[in-house]
Write a protein that holds these residues in place. Structure first.
Motif, PDB file in Angstrom:
ATOM      1  N   VAL A   1      -2.478  12.973  -1.306  1.00 57.97           N
ATOM      2  CA  VAL A   1      -3.404  12.236  -2.175  1.00 57.97           C
ATOM      3  C   VAL A   1      -3.953  11.076  -1.357  1.00 57.97           C
ATOM      4  N   GLY A   2      -5.267  11.079  -1.094  1.00 58.43           N
ATOM      5  CA  GLY A   2      -5.837  10.132  -0.153  1.00 58.43           C
ATOM      6  C   GLY A   2      -5.841   8.686  -0.604  1.00 58.43           C
ATOM      7  N   ARG A   3      -6.080   8.443  -1.874  1.00 58.44           N
ATOM      8  CA  ARG A   3      -6.264   7.071  -2.341  1.00 58.44           C
ATOM      9  C   ARG A   3      -4.926   6.338  -2.437  1.00 58.44           C
ATOM     10  N   PRO A   4      -4.799   5.127  -1.854  1.00 59.01           N
ATOM     11  CA  PRO A   4      -3.544   4.364  -1.961  1.00 59.01           C
ATOM     12  C   PRO A   4      -3.213   4.038  -3.416  1.00 59.01           C
ATOM     13  N   LYS A   5      -1.934   3.966  -3.708  1.00 58.49           N
ATOM     14  CA  LYS A   5      -1.470   3.699  -5.059  1.00 58.49           C
ATOM     15  C   LYS A   5      -0.990   2.251  -5.201  1.00 58.49           C
ATOM     16  N   TYR A   6      -1.199   1.717  -6.398  1.00 54.68           N
ATOM     17  CA  TYR A   6      -0.700   0.380  -6.735  1.00 54.68           C
ATOM     18  C   TYR A   6       0.809   0.427  -6.979  1.00 54.68           C
ATOM     19  N   CYS A   7       1.288   1.506  -7.587  1.00 61.18           N
ATOM     20  CA  CYS A   7       2.716   1.672  -7.827  1.00 61.18           C
ATOM     21  C   CYS A   7       3.019   3.141  -8.093  1.00 61.18           C
ATOM     22  N   VAL A   8       4.288   3.516  -7.846  1.00 60.29           N
ATOM     23  CA  VAL A   8       4.742   4.887  -8.092  1.00 60.29           C
ATOM     24  C   VAL A   8       6.149   4.828  -8.676  1.00 60.29           C
ATOM     25  N   LEU A   9       6.375   5.612  -9.728  1.00 57.69           N
ATOM     26  CA  LEU A   9       7.692   5.741 -10.340  1.00 57.69           C
ATOM     27  C   LEU A   9       8.089   7.212 -10.309  1.00 57.69           C
ATOM     28  N   VAL A  10       9.296   7.474  -9.816  1.00 58.36           N
ATOM     29  CA  VAL A  10       9.855   8.822  -9.821  1.00 58.36           C
ATOM     30  C   VAL A  10      11.129   8.768 -10.659  1.00 58.36           C
ATOM     31  N   SER A  11      11.180   9.574 -11.726  1.00 57.82           N
ATOM     32  CA  SER A  11      12.256   9.416 -12.695  1.00 57.82           C
ATOM     33  C   SER A  11      12.975  10.724 -13.001  1.00 57.82           C
ATOM     34  N   ASN A  12      14.286  10.593 -13.188  1.00 56.02           N
ATOM     35  CA  ASN A  12      15.129  11.707 -13.617  1.00 56.02           C
ATOM     36  C   ASN A  12      15.387  11.645 -15.121  1.00 56.02           C
ATOM     37  N   THR A  13      15.063  10.506 -15.727  1.00 56.32           N
ATOM     38  CA  THR A  13      15.325  10.289 -17.152  1.00 56.32           C
ATOM     39  C   THR A  13      14.045   9.867 -17.876  1.00 56.32           C
ATOM     40  N   LYS A  14      14.114   9.917 -19.201  1.00 52.70           N
ATOM     41  CA  LYS A  14      12.967   9.501 -20.005  1.00 52.70           C
ATOM     42  C   LYS A  14      12.757   7.992 -19.984  1.00 52.70           C
ATOM     43  N   TYR A  15      13.868   7.235 -19.876  1.00 50.37           N
ATOM     44  CA  TYR A  15      13.791   5.804 -20.134  1.00 50.37           C
ATOM     45  C   TYR A  15      13.969   4.961 -18.883  1.00 50.37           C
ATOM     46  N   LEU A  16      13.182   3.896 -18.811  1.00 51.86           N
ATOM     47  CA  LEU A  16      13.343   2.865 -17.788  1.00 51.86           C
ATOM     48  C   LEU A  16      14.438   1.882 -18.180  1.00 51.86           C
ATOM     49  N   GLY A  17      14.625   1.718 -19.457  1.00 46.53           N
ATOM     50  CA  GLY A  17      15.499   0.702 -20.021  1.00 46.53           C
ATOM     51  C   GLY A  17      14.837   0.130 -21.254  1.00 46.53           C
ATOM     52  N   TYR A  18      15.649  -0.448 -22.134  1.00 50.01           N
ATOM     53  CA  TYR A  18      15.146  -0.995 -23.400  1.00 50.01           C
ATOM     54  C   TYR A  18      14.380   0.065 -24.185  1.00 50.01           C
ATOM     55  N   ASN A  19      14.716   1.344 -23.946  1.00 47.12           N
ATOM     56  CA  ASN A  19      14.071   2.478 -24.617  1.00 47.12           C
ATOM     57  C   ASN A  19      12.573   2.568 -24.344  1.00 47.12           C
ATOM     58  N   LEU A  20      12.124   1.991 -23.229  1.00 49.00           N
ATOM     59  CA  LEU A  20      10.735   2.113 -22.812  1.00 49.00           C
ATOM     60  C   LEU A  20      10.589   3.363 -21.956  1.00 49.00           C
ATOM     61  N   SER A  21       9.575   4.152 -22.233  1.00 47.44           N
ATOM     62  CA  SER A  21       9.423   5.417 -21.524  1.00 47.44           C
ATOM     63  C   SER A  21       8.023   5.585 -20.955  1.00 47.44           C
TER      64      SER A  21
ATOM     65  N   GLU B   1       0.847  -1.182   0.000  1.00 45.20           N
ATOM     66  CA  GLU B   1       0.000   0.000   0.000  1.00 45.20           C
ATOM     67  C   GLU B   1       0.887   1.239   0.000  1.00 45.20           C
ATOM     68  N   ILE B   2       0.744   2.073  -1.005  1.00 42.56           N
ATOM     69  CA  ILE B   2       1.602   3.244  -1.170  1.00 42.56           C
ATOM     70  C   ILE B   2       0.738   4.497  -1.075  1.00 42.56           C
ATOM     71  N   ILE B   3       1.145   5.404  -0.204  1.00 46.12           N
ATOM     72  CA  ILE B   3       0.420   6.647  -0.028  1.00 46.12           C
ATOM     73  C   ILE B   3       1.268   7.793  -0.561  1.00 46.12           C
ATOM     74  N   LEU B   4       0.708   8.521  -1.499  1.00 44.97           N
ATOM     75  CA  LEU B   4       1.350   9.709  -2.043  1.00 44.97           C
ATOM     76  C   LEU B   4       0.875  10.909  -1.233  1.00 44.97           C
ATOM     77  N   GLU B   5       1.823  11.697  -0.724  1.00 46.35           N
ATOM     78  CA  GLU B   5       1.496  12.820   0.149  1.00 46.35           C
ATOM     79  C   GLU B   5       0.427  13.717  -0.472  1.00 46.35           C
TER      80      GLU B   5
END
Length: 278
Positions: A178-198, A172-176
């Motif tokens: 924002v009341g509703r719990p999140k399934y997942c959260v990604l915080v990124s400094n770049t465009k790509y995760l890898g394999y050129n997926l963005s 269970e992830i809570i974003l400050e």
């Protein structure tokens, strides 16, 4: 004399990672450059080698590996005069992809000799640095499963992505603010995760901001992944600081490496803190 150390992670990538003097000697004048190649045997060993290079007064350190290798080396170079070069040899290479860095040894050596650098930001979470991305929930579970597998490559990554997507495990992830719990959260400094997926196509590496994207459920994640990857939509927003909360201690991923970290997660940006040769 310019001192250059090539630090090699031999298990990076699908087929391993090797680098020999004969591949690079032809590009450097021995009267001007002092070259060494060091192989690491583990993450802690790579940390030790990096510290040795700093102590010896290296001018340039070359990270030969993936985002995890880059992170292990780069965190010691923050706010220093040492330049970092990257030879992308990992499975994803998100940071190198964002910067458009070549995988050719020849092109790398030419860039090192030209010594043109760009300053980049990094993210910081609870005292840990990330140069590409940080994630909770689904992305962290995918990386955890992938890390345990002896096989590498896009097909292996895709298989674990599907297994994780349909698993029942959920933090269970809570974003400050924002009341509703999140399934997942990604915080990124770049465009790509890898394999050129963005999933964060608007990310810039030197603007003092990070891009954050979250999903409320598996369905929401699927919609956003399809929209981002296939239709180039942008669901992310820019932040300079954010706080996330989850279980007391939970699995996170930092630059493609799974680690356990205690909640809450206070994420900030450190601006123009690293010089990368391009």
């Amino acid at each position: 004399m310019i001192k250059i150390a090539f630090l090699v992670n031999p298990i990076s990538g699908k087929n391993g990672n090797k680098l020999e003097f004969k591949q690079i000697n032809a590009f450097f004048d021995r009267d001007k450059y002092d070259i060494e190649i060091r192989y690491s045997s583990s993450k802690s060993d790579l940390e030790r080698l990096t510290k040795e290079c700093i102590h010896k007064g290296c001018d340039i350190i070359v990270a030969s590996g993936g985002d995890g290798t880059v992170n292990t080396i780069a965190k010691f170079l923050i706010d220093s005069n040492i330049k970092l070069a990257i030879l992308p040899r990992g499975s994803g290479n998100g940071l190198a992809s964002h910067l458009g860095l070549p995988s050719s040894i020849k092109q790398l050596c030419i860039s090192i000799k030209e010594a043109k650098t760009v300053p980049i930001d990094c993210g910081e979470v609870n005292g840990n640095y990330f140069f590409s991305n940080f994630a909770l929930g689904y992305p962290a579970d995918v990386i955890y499963r992938y890390d345990k597998d002896i096989k590498r490559g896009l097909s292996t990554y895709a298989a674990h992505s599907l297994k994780s997507f349909f698993s029942k495990k959920k933090d269970e992830i809570i974003l400050e603010n924002v009341g509703r719990p999140k399934y997942c959260v990604l915080v990124s400094n770049t465009k790509y995760l890898g394999y050129n997926l963005s999933l964060t196509p608007k990310a810039e590496i030197d603007n003092g901001l990070l891009e954050i994207i979250s999903a409320n459920s598996r369905r929401d994640l699927a919609i956003k992944m399809i929209g981002s990857i296939l239709f180039k939509k942008n669901f992310a927003s820019s932040v300079s600081e954010v706080v996330l909360k989850s279980n007391d201690t939970c699995l996170v991923q930092i630059d493609g490496e799974p680690i356990l970290m205690a909640s809450p997660f206070h994420i900030t940006v450190k601006k123009n803190c690293l010089k990368i040769i391009v």
